[in-house]
Design an enzyme around this catalytic site. Sequence first.
Site, short mmCIF file in Angstrom:
data_model
loop_
_atom_site.label_atom_id
_atom_site.label_comp_id
_atom_site.label_asym_id
_atom_site.label_seq_id
_atom_site.Cartn_x
_atom_site.Cartn_y
_atom_site.Cartn_z
N ASP A 1 19.90 34.36 57.72
CA ASP A 1 20.83 33.13 57.38
C ASP A 1 21.10 33.03 55.75
O ASP A 1 20.11 33.33 55.25
CB ASP A 1 19.96 31.91 57.84
CG ASP A 1 20.30 30.75 57.29
OD1 ASP A 1 21.09 29.99 57.96
OD2 ASP A 1 19.87 30.00 55.95
N HIS B 1 27.48 23.14 55.56
CA HIS B 1 25.89 23.02 55.06
C HIS B 1 25.42 21.61 55.08
O HIS B 1 24.12 21.69 55.66
CB HIS B 1 26.17 23.78 53.74
CG HIS B 1 24.63 24.10 53.07
ND1 HIS B 1 24.43 25.34 52.84
CD2 HIS B 1 23.33 23.52 53.19
CE1 HIS B 1 23.10 25.40 52.45
NE2 HIS B 1 22.56 24.53 52.68
#
Length: 117
Positions: free
Chosen positions: A44, A111
């Site tokens: 990630d 995000h």
Amino acid sequence: KMSSVTLNNGLSMPLVGLGTWKSNPGEVSASVYEAIRVGYRHIDAAWVYKNQDEVGEGINRAISEGIIKREDVWVTSKLWNDKHAKEDVEASLRETLSQLKLDYLDLFLIHWPVTGV
């Protein structure tokens, strides 16, 4: 072997991944490489973490040493808040791919669901 889930498009996404937020500069590449070496198959990342170059180094080292093929690791990154405009998304994705030195991402998330921060 790490557990994974099969998505509705048939792709298999590992359920456990290595997060790279707040990773120490100069240590991220080695951390990503070691995680892959010991079996992690989900990495990630995000533009705002300011370490995608190092994340890519670790992934690409594992690929070049034959530990994995690109298709064996799930790579997630994220679109930052001030890049939500339609005309900014592709350029942001291309910058992320360039930083990671990859041809594609497996998942590109927004995000945070807010803009202009």
